[in-house]
Design a protein around this motif. Structure first.
Motif, short mmCIF file in Angstrom:
data_model
loop_
_atom_site.label_atom_id
_atom_site.label_comp_id
_atom_site.label_asym_id
_atom_site.label_seq_id
_atom_site.Cartn_x
_atom_site.Cartn_y
_atom_site.Cartn_z
N MET A 160 0.83 -1.21 0.00
CA MET A 160 0.00 0.00 0.00
C MET A 160 0.86 1.26 0.00
N GLU A 161 1.99 1.23 0.73
CA GLU A 161 2.88 2.38 0.77
C GLU A 161 3.49 2.64 -0.60
N SER A 162 3.95 1.58 -1.27
CA SER A 162 4.54 1.74 -2.60
C SER A 162 3.49 2.20 -3.61
N ASP A 163 2.26 1.72 -3.47
CA ASP A 163 1.19 2.17 -4.37
C ASP A 163 0.93 3.66 -4.19
N ARG A 164 0.92 4.12 -2.93
CA ARG A 164 0.68 5.55 -2.69
C ARG A 164 1.83 6.39 -3.22
N GLU A 165 3.06 5.91 -3.05
CA GLU A 165 4.21 6.64 -3.57
C GLU A 165 4.17 6.71 -5.09
N ARG A 166 3.77 5.61 -5.73
CA ARG A 166 3.66 5.62 -7.19
C ARG A 166 2.58 6.60 -7.65
N GLU A 167 1.46 6.62 -6.95
CA GLU A 167 0.41 7.57 -7.30
C GLU A 167 0.88 9.01 -7.10
N ALA A 168 1.65 9.24 -6.01
CA ALA A 168 2.15 10.59 -5.76
C ALA A 168 3.10 11.03 -6.87
N ARG A 169 3.99 10.12 -7.32
CA ARG A 169 4.91 10.47 -8.40
C ARG A 169 4.14 10.77 -9.68
N THR A 170 3.12 10.00 -9.96
CA THR A 170 2.32 10.23 -11.16
C THR A 170 1.63 11.58 -11.10
N ILE A 171 1.09 11.91 -9.93
CA ILE A 171 0.40 13.19 -9.78
C ILE A 171 1.37 14.36 -9.92
N ARG A 172 2.57 14.21 -9.31
CA ARG A 172 3.57 15.28 -9.44
C ARG A 172 4.01 15.45 -10.89
N ALA A 173 4.23 14.33 -11.60
CA ALA A 173 4.63 14.42 -13.00
C ALA A 173 3.55 15.09 -13.84
N GLN A 174 2.31 14.75 -13.59
CA GLN A 174 1.22 15.39 -14.33
C GLN A 174 1.15 16.87 -14.01
N GLY A 175 1.38 17.22 -12.72
CA GLY A 175 1.36 18.63 -12.34
C GLY A 175 2.48 19.41 -13.01
N GLU A 176 3.69 18.82 -13.05
CA GLU A 176 4.81 19.50 -13.72
C GLU A 176 4.55 19.65 -15.20
N ARG A 177 3.96 18.61 -15.82
CA ARG A 177 3.65 18.71 -17.25
C ARG A 177 2.64 19.82 -17.50
N ASP A 178 1.60 19.87 -16.70
CA ASP A 178 0.59 20.91 -16.86
C ASP A 178 1.18 22.29 -16.62
N ALA A 179 2.11 22.40 -15.63
CA ALA A 179 2.73 23.69 -15.35
C ALA A 179 3.57 24.15 -16.55
N ARG A 180 4.30 23.22 -17.17
CA ARG A 180 5.11 23.60 -18.34
C ARG A 180 4.22 24.07 -19.48
N ILE A 181 3.10 23.36 -19.66
CA ILE A 181 2.18 23.75 -20.74
C ILE A 181 1.60 25.14 -20.47
N ILE A 182 1.23 25.37 -19.23
CA ILE A 182 0.64 26.67 -18.88
C ILE A 182 1.66 27.79 -19.04
N ARG A 183 2.94 27.53 -18.59
CA ARG A 183 3.97 28.56 -18.75
C ARG A 183 4.26 28.85 -20.21
#
Length: 277
Positions: A193-216
Motif C-alpha cells: 500500500m505504501e509503494s502504491d501511494r508513492e507511485r500515485e504521488a509520483r504520477t500526480i507530481r509528473a502530471q502537475g509539472e507537465r501541466d505547469a510547463r504547458i501553462i507557462r
C-alpha cells in the motif's frame, strides 16, 4: 358427618379440576412476543403477529390438545465470528460482521426452523457464504471506501432472500471490523500500500509539472504576442523600452557586485541613454 366430608371433598376436587382446566385453557401473549397455536402438530392460528388482527393479551385454547409456541417479535441479532475472506486483490482479510432480523411469519418459522435459534443456525452459514462471495469481488482498498456500503446492501438483499423461506426478514447487515491477519501478510500489505501511494504521488507530481510547463509555455506565447502587437504599433518606443530594460539589467548587476563599467560617451550602447533615436 361422613356424607358432609365426602361432599366437601367432592367440591374441592371439582374446584381443583376447574382450576387446572382454566390454567390449561388460557395463555398470555406479551407485547414483545407472538404466538402460534398448534393442534396435533399442525399450526391452526397465530396471535400478535406483525400486521395481524390480534394483539397481545389473554387467550383461550383447547386444554391438553392445543399447544402454544412463542416466537420473539423483537429484532434479533445474528453474530458472525471472525472469518477469513480472500479479497479480489488476493488479500487475506479477517471480517467480523453481524445481521439483524425479525420473524414476520411465525407459522413458516415453526414449520421450517422450529425456533428462532434454528433460524440463526440456518442463516449463519448463508451469511458467511454471501459475505465471502461479495467481498471476494472487491479489493481491500475498496472496502475502506463508500463502495463498502453497496457491498453490504448486496449481502443484505441476498441474505434476506434466503431468510424469507424461514419466515424471517433481514433488516440490516453491518461489518464490525475488517483487518489483515497479523504477521508477514500484514506487513507485506502495508509495504504494498505504501509503494502504491508513492507511485500515485509520483504520477500526480509528473502530471502537475507537465501541466505547469504547458501553462507557462502558453503564457509566454501570449505574452510575446501581446508585446509584439503592442510594440509593433510604435517601433521607436519598443526600441527605447528594450534599451531601458538592458540598462537596468546591466547597471543593477554591476552595482550589486560593487564593480564599475567604463564606456565612451559616444558609445552606440548609450544611444538611447543620450536621447538619440
Amino acid at each position: 358427618m361422613t356424607n358432609i366430608w365426602e361432599k366437601r371433598r367432592g367440591v374441592l376436587i371439582a374446584l381443583a379440576v376447574l382450576i387446572v382446566l382454566f390454567f390449561a385453557s388460557v395463555y398470555i401473549v406479551p407485547e414483545e412476543e407472538q404466538a402460534v397455536v398448534i393442534r396435533t402438530g399442525e399450526p391452526i392460528g397465530v396471535v400478535n403477529t406483525p400486521g395481524g388482527t390480534t394483539n397481545a393479551g389473554l387467550y383461550l385454547k383447547v386444554p391438553f390438545i392445543d399447544s402454544v409456541r412463542r416466537v420473539e417479535k423483537r429484532v434479533l441479532d445474528l453474530e458472525m465470528s471472525d472469518e477469513e475472506v480472500l479479497s479480489n486483490d488476493q488479500q487475506r482479510l479477517l471480517v467480523n460482521a453481524y445481521a439483524r432480523f425479525r420473524i414476520f411469519d411465525p407459522v413458516r418459522m415453526v414449520e421450517r426452523a422450529g425456533t428462532t435459534e434454528g433460524v440463526r443456525l440456518a442463516l449463519e452459514p448463508i451469511l458467511n457464504s454471501v459475505l465471502r462471495q461479495e467481498l471476494g469481488r472487491r479489493t481491500f482498498q475498496n472496502m475502506l471506501t463508500a463502495e463498502r456500503g453497496s457491498a453490504l446492501a448486496n449481502v443484505r438483499a441476498n441474505l434476506d432472500r434466503q431468510a424469507r423461506q424461514y419466515g424471517a426478514e433481514v433488516i440490516d447487515v453491518k461489518i464490525k471490523r475488517t483487518d489483515l491477519p497479523d504477521g508477514a501478510p500484514l506487513n507485506s500489505a502495508f509495504r504494498r500500500m505504501e509503494s502504491d501511494r508513492e507511485r500515485e504521488a509520483r504520477t500526480i507530481r509528473a502530471q502537475g509539472e507537465r501541466d505547469a510547463r504547458i501553462i507557462r509555455a502558453e503564457a509566454d506565447a501570449d505574452s510575446a504576442r501581446i508585446y509584439a502587437d503592442s510594440f509593433g504599433k510604435d517601433p521607436s518606443f519598443y526600441d527605447f523600452y528594450r534599451a531601458m530594460q538592458s540598462y537596468d539589467t546591466t547597471f543593477s548587476a554591476r552595482n550589486g557586485n560593487e564593480s564599475s563599467i567604463i564606456l565612451s560617451p559616444d558609445n552606440e550602447y548609450l544611444r538611447q541613454f543620450r536621447g538619440q533615436n
